[in-house]
Write a protein that holds these residues in place. Sequence first.
Motif, mmCIF file in Angstrom:
data_model
loop_
_atom_site.group_PDB
_atom_site.id
_atom_site.type_symbol
_atom_site.label_atom_id
_atom_site.label_comp_id
_atom_site.label_asym_id
_atom_site.label_seq_id
_atom_site.Cartn_x
_atom_site.Cartn_y
_atom_site.Cartn_z
ATOM 1 N N SER A 1 18.546 -8.605 93.935
ATOM 2 C CA SER A 1 19.667 -9.317 94.554
ATOM 3 C C SER A 1 20.576 -9.826 93.441
ATOM 4 O O SER A 1 20.485 -10.985 93.036
ATOM 5 C CB SER A 1 19.158 -10.490 95.405
ATOM 6 O OG SER A 1 20.238 -11.191 95.979
ATOM 7 N N PRO A 2 21.475 -8.972 92.915
ATOM 8 C CA PRO A 2 22.303 -9.349 91.766
ATOM 9 C C PRO A 2 23.242 -10.512 92.036
ATOM 10 O O PRO A 2 23.681 -11.183 91.102
ATOM 11 C CB PRO A 2 23.098 -8.077 91.457
ATOM 12 C CG PRO A 2 22.326 -6.972 92.101
ATOM 13 C CD PRO A 2 21.688 -7.570 93.303
ATOM 14 N N GLN A 3 23.585 -10.744 93.304
ATOM 15 C CA GLN A 3 24.422 -11.858 93.690
ATOM 16 C C GLN A 3 23.651 -12.783 94.630
ATOM 17 O O GLN A 3 22.712 -12.350 95.303
ATOM 18 C CB GLN A 3 25.699 -11.362 94.401
ATOM 19 C CG GLN A 3 26.461 -10.275 93.663
ATOM 20 C CD GLN A 3 27.089 -10.781 92.383
ATOM 21 O OE1 GLN A 3 27.337 -11.976 92.253
ATOM 22 N NE2 GLN A 3 27.353 -9.895 91.431
ATOM 23 N N PHE A 4 24.075 -14.053 94.678
ATOM 24 C CA PHE A 4 23.477 -14.979 95.642
ATOM 25 C C PHE A 4 23.835 -14.505 97.049
ATOM 26 O O PHE A 4 25.004 -14.296 97.371
ATOM 27 C CB PHE A 4 24.005 -16.393 95.411
ATOM 28 C CG PHE A 4 23.421 -17.417 96.336
ATOM 29 C CD1 PHE A 4 22.305 -18.135 95.974
ATOM 30 C CD2 PHE A 4 24.002 -17.667 97.571
ATOM 31 C CE1 PHE A 4 21.767 -19.087 96.827
ATOM 32 C CE2 PHE A 4 23.476 -18.607 98.435
ATOM 33 C CZ PHE A 4 22.357 -19.323 98.058
ATOM 34 N N GLN A 5 22.823 -14.337 97.904
ATOM 35 C CA GLN A 5 23.037 -13.838 99.258
ATOM 36 C C GLN A 5 22.326 -14.744 100.260
ATOM 37 O O GLN A 5 21.094 -14.870 100.231
ATOM 38 C CB GLN A 5 22.515 -12.408 99.390
ATOM 39 C CG GLN A 5 23.219 -11.399 98.492
ATOM 40 C CD GLN A 5 22.595 -10.012 98.570
ATOM 41 O OE1 GLN A 5 21.386 -9.880 98.673
ATOM 42 N NE2 GLN A 5 23.435 -8.997 98.516
ATOM 43 N N TRP A 6 23.088 -15.362 101.160
ATOM 44 C CA TRP A 6 22.490 -16.268 102.139
ATOM 45 C C TRP A 6 21.509 -15.543 103.058
ATOM 46 O O TRP A 6 20.561 -16.145 103.563
ATOM 47 C CB TRP A 6 23.581 -16.948 102.966
ATOM 48 C CG TRP A 6 24.237 -18.093 102.277
ATOM 49 C CD1 TRP A 6 25.517 -18.156 101.803
ATOM 50 C CD2 TRP A 6 23.649 -19.367 101.966
ATOM 51 N NE1 TRP A 6 25.756 -19.380 101.215
ATOM 52 C CE2 TRP A 6 24.634 -20.140 101.304
ATOM 53 C CE3 TRP A 6 22.391 -19.922 102.178
ATOM 54 C CZ2 TRP A 6 24.404 -21.434 100.864
ATOM 55 C CZ3 TRP A 6 22.154 -21.223 101.738
ATOM 56 C CH2 TRP A 6 23.146 -21.960 101.088
#
Length: 254
Positions: free
Chosen positions: A49-54
Amino acid sequence: MTVFRFPLSLLAGFVLAGSAFFWASPALAQHTSEIGAGVGVMNYKGEVSPQFQWQNSRPALTIFYRRDVSVPVTLRGGITAGFLRATDANVEGANGGVPPLQNYRQLHLSGGLVEASGVVEYNFLDYHNRKDQHRVHFSPYLFAGLALYYASTTVTTDNLALKPAFDRQGSRVGIAIPAGAGIKVALTEHFNVGLEMGARKTFTDMLDHTGDQSPLLVNSHDQDWYYYSGISVSYTFYQILCPKPYGKDKTLLR
């Protein structure tokens, strides 16, 4: 992997503004301490998950003890536990679909994490000055500190050709740096609610067991993060401080 940055000049301005407020306030006439518990979500940012993902958020809970050391500064110790989850299928590329690399790897991460932490909180308002019971008592705050965590995770792939290398599970103990922000609201003289969001920077790229894989398939130069966001309820205890003359001679209180 994206790194969240907070302008140092803005942070310094907040701290100076809060300090100016407290320098004009009277000295503490009491010590306070709190015990509390909270519920929220835990999140992970790393190779899967390279980006913050809710959408990767999973249930978490926390218990804590908080004590003031001055008007603006409180110390907090706590234990937080939650689940971790991520999948390559949730990564969004430039065209809105799953990027080619993630579409090829088809990785899935699952597991859990337990953290013991100690942090320093800086409060911007005099949260415990409750002489006026007809107004809302609250304070935004920043926090930072040190944490010890235990993580147990499993990584699998739906790509049969990659299974021998990528299907892994295991546990890890490590150090993390927690930092974040929140707000405290006093509902009554003793009961409070809080809302907080914080990031934890680890010093490993192996929460997802991918740090030693081929550089053609993973980014081994960034380290993993995890997050906790939640709401809490706490109970405040008060310790009234005796003036110095009474402190030296307890018989004066009789």
